[in-house]
Scaffold this motif. Sequence first.
Motif, short mmCIF file in Angstrom:
data_model
loop_
_atom_site.label_atom_id
_atom_site.label_comp_id
_atom_site.label_asym_id
_atom_site.label_seq_id
_atom_site.Cartn_x
_atom_site.Cartn_y
_atom_site.Cartn_z
N ALA A 185 -4.72 -1.16 -2.99
CA ALA A 185 -3.86 -1.64 -2.14
C ALA A 185 -3.42 -2.98 -2.34
O ALA A 185 -4.07 -3.98 -2.40
CB ALA A 185 -4.27 -1.63 -0.70
N ARG A 186 -2.02 -3.23 -2.96
CA ARG A 186 -1.58 -4.44 -3.42
C ARG A 186 -0.42 -5.07 -2.82
O ARG A 186 0.18 -4.28 -2.30
CB ARG A 186 -1.63 -4.13 -4.95
N ARG A 191 4.81 -6.09 2.56
CA ARG A 191 5.33 -5.31 1.55
C ARG A 191 4.10 -4.70 0.71
O ARG A 191 3.95 -4.70 -0.50
CB ARG A 191 6.14 -6.09 0.64
N ARG A 192 3.39 -3.93 1.50
CA ARG A 192 1.87 -3.57 0.74
C ARG A 192 2.51 -2.27 0.08
O ARG A 192 3.20 -1.55 0.53
CB ARG A 192 0.80 -3.22 1.94
N GLU A 193 1.50 -2.03 -1.18
CA GLU A 193 2.01 -0.95 -1.92
C GLU A 193 0.60 -0.40 -2.17
O GLU A 193 -0.50 -1.13 -2.65
CB GLU A 193 2.63 -1.37 -3.36
N GLY A 209 3.02 4.42 -3.46
CA GLY A 209 3.75 4.43 -2.13
C GLY A 209 3.74 3.38 -1.39
O GLY A 209 2.78 2.61 -1.45
N SER A 210 4.61 3.16 -0.47
CA SER A 210 4.42 2.35 0.68
C SER A 210 3.39 2.56 1.52
O SER A 210 3.32 1.57 2.64
CB SER A 210 5.93 1.86 1.22
N SER A 211 2.79 3.63 1.82
CA SER A 211 1.76 3.94 2.63
C SER A 211 0.63 5.05 2.01
O SER A 211 1.44 5.34 0.72
CB SER A 211 2.38 4.69 3.69
#
Length: 229
Positions: A185-186, A191-193, A209-211
């Motif tokens: 998770a970065r 605005r976690r990806e 993805g964003s989740s």
Amino acid sequence: MADRLAALERELGLAFRDRKLLQTALTHRSLFNEQPHLLRELTDNERLEFLGDSVLHFVTTTWLFTTFPDQDEATLTHWRAALVSTKGLAECAAQLNLGQYAYLSRGEDNPVGRRRPALLADLFEALIGAIYLDQGLETAIGFIVPFLRARIDTIRQTVTDPTTALQELVQARHKSLPAYRLIEARGPEHRREYVMAVMVEGQEYIGIGSSKKEAKKAAAQAALAALNL
């Protein structure tokens, strides 16, 4: 034995030129565990299942391609995976009562054993292989397509998730499930990806993805694209 084959021919509306092919399509390998002497006169259906699987995929792919010219590759892939899944093929076999015609060991020869989805799906694919060898491709197409037509509307309404499509595809091919893992998770909190991987056939496919859910879907889509090109 001849009566059983004749009854299935009536059910199918087909007369086999070589009934040995039909007999082989119905012969489960478990039969030889208890009666090995039968190996001198019978063959199990695994080779026909292998052939039938290929014929089924070819016919299904061609039918979807020509019937739905406006659908993209991803959508057709999802629909095909559902059409050829173990569950779907077992339902087709049940319509023909294939389980009652199978030659099984005493351990399998019971109402529950004859209705096992994996057994029914294998019988259906082996039957397709036998029809193809005995009657040719056009007859095999004529046998398969009505089952596709009967199920496609339901599948179009229910199959939209690539993770579901991938699961059904892997189950159909390998009787197993895809394995997902979170790689990382970065990015900042707002605005976690997420980066997910799915393992299929010894190969990893990556999705972002964003989740976690969206990353899992992206990984499944990457796997579907690679497996079905």
